[in-house]
Design a protein around this motif. Structure first.
Motif, PDB file in Angstrom:
ATOM      1  N   SER A 133       0.849  -1.194   0.000  1.00 13.86           N
ATOM      2  CA  SER A 133       0.000   0.000   0.000  1.00 13.86           C
ATOM      3  C   SER A 133       0.883   1.242   0.000  1.00 13.86           C
ATOM      4  CB  SER A 133      -0.909   0.009   1.239  1.00 13.86           C
ATOM      5  OG  SER A 133      -1.590   1.238   1.375  1.00 13.86           O
ATOM      6  N   ALA A 134       0.325   2.323  -0.477  1.00 11.46           N
ATOM      7  CA  ALA A 134       1.002   3.603  -0.314  1.00 11.46           C
ATOM      8  C   ALA A 134       0.904   4.025   1.145  1.00 11.46           C
ATOM      9  CB  ALA A 134       0.354   4.654  -1.217  1.00 11.46           C
ATOM     10  N   PRO A 135       1.846   4.817   1.636  1.00 13.46           N
ATOM     11  CA  PRO A 135       1.760   5.275   3.033  1.00 13.46           C
ATOM     12  C   PRO A 135       0.484   6.093   3.264  1.00 13.46           C
ATOM     13  CG  PRO A 135       3.925   5.746   2.088  1.00 13.46           C
ATOM     14  CD  PRO A 135       3.050   5.331   0.954  1.00 13.46           C
ATOM     15  N   ARG A 136      -0.068   5.983   4.441  1.00 16.56           N
ATOM     16  CA  ARG A 136      -1.236   6.786   4.821  1.00 16.56           C
ATOM     17  C   ARG A 136      -0.991   7.376   6.203  1.00 16.56           C
ATOM     18  NH1 ARG A 136      -6.784   3.533   3.272  1.00 16.56           N
ATOM     19  NH2 ARG A 136      -6.048   2.458   1.380  1.00 16.56           N
ATOM     20  N   HIS A 137      -1.321   8.650   6.346  1.00 22.19           N
ATOM     21  CA  HIS A 137      -1.055   9.335   7.604  1.00 22.19           C
ATOM     22  C   HIS A 137      -2.259  10.117   8.134  1.00 22.19           C
ATOM     23  CE1 HIS A 137       3.072   8.451   6.524  1.00 22.19           C
ATOM     24  NE2 HIS A 137       2.932   9.139   5.403  1.00 22.19           N
ATOM     25  N   ARG A 138      -3.266  10.352   7.309  1.00 22.61           N
ATOM     26  CA  ARG A 138      -4.349  11.256   7.673  1.00 22.61           C
ATOM     27  C   ARG A 138      -5.429  10.542   8.499  1.00 22.61           C
ATOM     28  NH1 ARG A 138      -5.505  16.265   6.604  1.00 22.61           N
ATOM     29  NH2 ARG A 138      -7.608  17.068   6.245  1.00 22.61           N
ATOM     30  N   ILE A 139      -5.848  11.195   9.578  1.00 27.39           N
ATOM     31  CA  ILE A 139      -6.913  10.676  10.429  1.00 27.39           C
ATOM     32  C   ILE A 139      -8.161  11.530  10.216  1.00 27.39           C
ATOM     33  CG2 ILE A 139      -7.653  10.185  12.792  1.00 27.39           C
ATOM     34  CD1 ILE A 139      -5.366   8.418  11.916  1.00 27.39           C
ATOM     35  N   LEU A 140      -9.301  10.872  10.047  1.00 30.27           N
ATOM     36  CA  LEU A 140     -10.583  11.562   9.951  1.00 30.27           C
ATOM     37  C   LEU A 140     -11.283  11.505  11.306  1.00 30.27           C
ATOM     38  CD1 LEU A 140     -11.925  10.117   6.570  1.00 30.27           C
ATOM     39  CD2 LEU A 140     -10.596  12.213   6.931  1.00 30.27           C
ATOM     40  N   VAL A 141     -11.977  12.576  11.663  1.00 30.55           N
ATOM     41  CA  VAL A 141     -12.650  12.656  12.955  1.00 30.55           C
ATOM     42  C   VAL A 141     -14.054  13.204  12.758  1.00 30.55           C
ATOM     43  CG1 VAL A 141     -10.435  13.082  14.095  1.00 30.55           C
ATOM     44  CG2 VAL A 141     -11.903  15.017  13.503  1.00 30.55           C
ATOM     45  N   LEU A 191     -17.918  12.122   4.358  1.00 27.29           N
ATOM     46  CA  LEU A 191     -17.043  10.976   4.616  1.00 27.29           C
ATOM     47  C   LEU A 191     -16.674  10.279   3.311  1.00 27.29           C
ATOM     48  CD1 LEU A 191     -15.595   9.039   6.498  1.00 27.29           C
ATOM     49  CD2 LEU A 191     -17.762   7.825   6.838  1.00 27.29           C
ATOM     50  N   GLU A 192     -17.646  10.111   2.419  1.00 30.03           N
ATOM     51  CA  GLU A 192     -17.376   9.495   1.112  1.00 30.03           C
ATOM     52  C   GLU A 192     -16.327  10.305   0.353  1.00 30.03           C
ATOM     53  OE1 GLU A 192     -17.814   6.610  -1.806  1.00 30.03           O
ATOM     54  OE2 GLU A 192     -19.096   6.660  -0.020  1.00 30.03           O
ATOM     55  N   ALA A 193     -16.466  11.622   0.376  1.00 32.98           N
ATOM     56  CA  ALA A 193     -15.506  12.483  -0.329  1.00 32.98           C
ATOM     57  C   ALA A 193     -14.125  12.386   0.290  1.00 32.98           C
ATOM     58  CB  ALA A 193     -16.002  13.932  -0.297  1.00 32.98           C
ATOM     59  N   ALA A 194     -14.055  12.338   1.616  1.00 40.90           N
ATOM     60  CA  ALA A 194     -12.754  12.253   2.287  1.00 40.90           C
ATOM     61  C   ALA A 194     -12.074  10.921   2.010  1.00 40.90           C
ATOM     62  CB  ALA A 194     -12.940  12.441   3.793  1.00 40.90           C
ATOM     63  N   CYS A 195     -12.861   9.862   1.899  1.00 42.03           N
ATOM     64  CA  CYS A 195     -12.286   8.532   1.666  1.00 42.03           C
ATOM     65  C   CYS A 195     -11.820   8.340   0.225  1.00 42.03           C
ATOM     66  CB  CYS A 195     -13.298   7.448   2.023  1.00 42.03           C
ATOM     67  SG  CYS A 195     -13.585   7.254   3.802  1.00 42.03           S
ATOM     68  N   GLU A 199      -5.359  12.174  -1.112  1.00 46.54           N
ATOM     69  CA  GLU A 199      -4.625  11.708   0.067  1.00 46.54           C
ATOM     70  C   GLU A 199      -5.514  10.738   0.829  1.00 46.54           C
ATOM     71  OE1 GLU A 199      -2.435  13.288   4.176  1.00 46.54           O
ATOM     72  OE2 GLU A 199      -3.477  14.718   2.867  1.00 46.54           O
ATOM     73  N   LYS A 200      -5.316   9.473   0.584  1.00 46.75           N
ATOM     74  CA  LYS A 200      -6.183   8.441   1.163  1.00 46.75           C
ATOM     75  C   LYS A 200      -6.038   8.439   2.688  1.00 46.75           C
ATOM     76  CE  LYS A 200      -8.626   4.590  -0.009  1.00 46.75           C
ATOM     77  NZ  LYS A 200      -9.680   4.473  -1.024  1.00 46.75           N
TER      78      LYS A 200
END
Length: 431
Positions: A133-141, A191-195, A199-200
């Protein structure tokens, strides 16, 4: 002599009284000066079956004479093993979803959440190392959320006066709007747009069904289910912060059960020991654990605290879990919830109050006032008002909420709601 203690969430400059509690039993606190208080908020949401529960107290006493503390890096003990197995058995299940099968112990809700965040980011880090996978760092709240007061937990909580001083330390997050009634579609669309953004995101973290410190805001199980489904569809980890909502507060053992949701990671604390001792746990599915499993020591999960899985705290948790298995705790919660609903309905008819809401053994109502919000001057005045009437309540601004121990009886409930009605007469400014 002035006490040297610096109390949490206390502005000592206001000179508010700080009662000395000398003992407690059931839902009642006994003060040094002979007065008693009904504990209407479970001493900050932790006490479930009542203070000094005999089964839990006996387990603590027995364990204290056998093994008190043990380094948990590379060692184990029976109380921790028993609690971990029980947690795995009790946590939510759903067809087609991996069960929560791994348990990492810590010592508070904040640290359980920190562990959850580190697990999620570690999962994506290690998958990237393996080229999966590509790295992922972003957290959704979720907007208005609260997850604790350590740096990571503050970063994923609502920004405001309570964390402004540490803003330079907080990492950036993606915020999804709270699903207010009638506007749930906005939440799901965001949420759909953020996912699906370039930047995944690594994970979404939510308080399931009820936002605690954010104002006791309640949303529907269907929304929780839809949020989890969106995350699953886009391979975004779903983290449930059940620190406050767990252990029966919402009417089920865990709030996620009401939506049929099995999160990838779940944080539990507060009521895990029945409120007797500090303990927390972060549960994860096998894929989260397997991403850290290796012969390479550099890929182990780098987190611990000195008191991880303290043996005495685990003994208290084991006794609490036995109570849940062997007694009709949910029946007690249902009876308490029914009594709260009846009294809340009567209170809601008064012009001094608005926005009554309840889920399980959590109830809240807003006092009508021109001075609303978390920093409302009403809060300290209301605390003093309730203290004078023998009730421990800690309003969130003009929001008065109840989250009592499940042993609270009908007479005690009458006293609490009578005090609420009196508060409405004394402080509200009807529109």
């Amino acid at each position: 002599m002035t006490s040297p203690i610096w109390h949490p969430f206390t502005q000592h400059g206001l000179g508010e009284p700080i009662p000395n509690v000398v003992r407690a039993q059931g839902a009642v606190l006994h003060l040094e000066d002979g007065r008693t208080l009904i504990d209407g908020i479970s001493s900050w949401w932790v006490t479930t079956h009542g203070h000094c529960h005999p089964r839990i107290a006996a387990a603590i006493a027995t364990q204290a004479q056998a093994l008190d503390q043990l380094i948990f890096a590379g060692y184990t003990h029976d109380p921790a093993e028993e609690v971990a197995r029980s947690l795995v058995e009790l946590t939510p299940r759903a067809e087609g979803r991996d069960a929560l099968s791994r348990v990492f112990f810590s010592d508070s809700g904040s640290t359980a959440v920190e562990v959850a965040l580190k697990m999620a980011l570690g999962y994506w880090h290690n998958r990237a190392l393996d080229g999966l996978s590509a790295p992922r760092h972003r957290i959704l709240v979720l907007e208005h959320g609260y997850h604790g007061d350590t740096i990571g937990a503050m970063s994923i909580g609502e920004r405001g006066v309570y964390n402004a001083a540490w803003a330079p330390l907080l990492f950036d997050v993606g915020t999804i709007p709270f699903p207010h009634p009638g506007r749930e579609g906005e939440t799901l669309a965001a949420l759909e747009a953020a996912c699906t953004a370039p930047e995944k995101p690594a994970a979404l973290i939510v308080e399931p069904l009820v936002l605690g410190a954010g104002g006791m805001l309640i949303y529907a199980p269907a929304v929780l289910r839809d949020m989890a489904a969106i995350c699953a569809r886009h391979d975004v980890l779903f983290i449930a912060d059940e620190v406050m909502t767990g252990w029966g507060r919402t009417g089920t053992l865990f709030a996620c059960e009401q939506a049929g949701v099995v999160p990838d990671i779940m944080a539990v604390a507060k009521g895990i020991t029945g409120g007797a001792l500090p303990l927390a746990a972060t549960l994860a599915t096998s894929r989260i654990f397997d991403a850290h499993y290796s012969t390479d020591r550099a890929r182990l999960f780098y987190h611990s605290s000195s008191y991880t899985a303290n043996a005495i705290a685990c003994a208290a948790a084991a006794a609490n879990l036995a109570i849940w298995r062997e007694e009709d705790v949910l029946g007690r919660i249902a009876a308490l919830s029914h009594g709260m609903a009846q009294r809340l309905s009567a209170l809601a008819g008064r012009p001094a109050f608005e926005n009554p809401r309840q889920l399980g053994a959590i109830a809240a109502i807003d006092l009508v006032t021109a001075d609303a919000g978390y920093l409302s001057d009403l809060a300290p005045r209301l605390r003093a008002f309730f203290l004078d009437r023998g009730i421990l309540l800690r309003p969130l601004g003009n929001t008065i909420y109840l989250m009592p121990p499940y042993c609270l009886d009908s007479d005690q409930l009458d006293l609490v709601f009578a005090a609420l009605a009196q508060a409405g007469d004394a402080f509200a400014i009807p529109a």
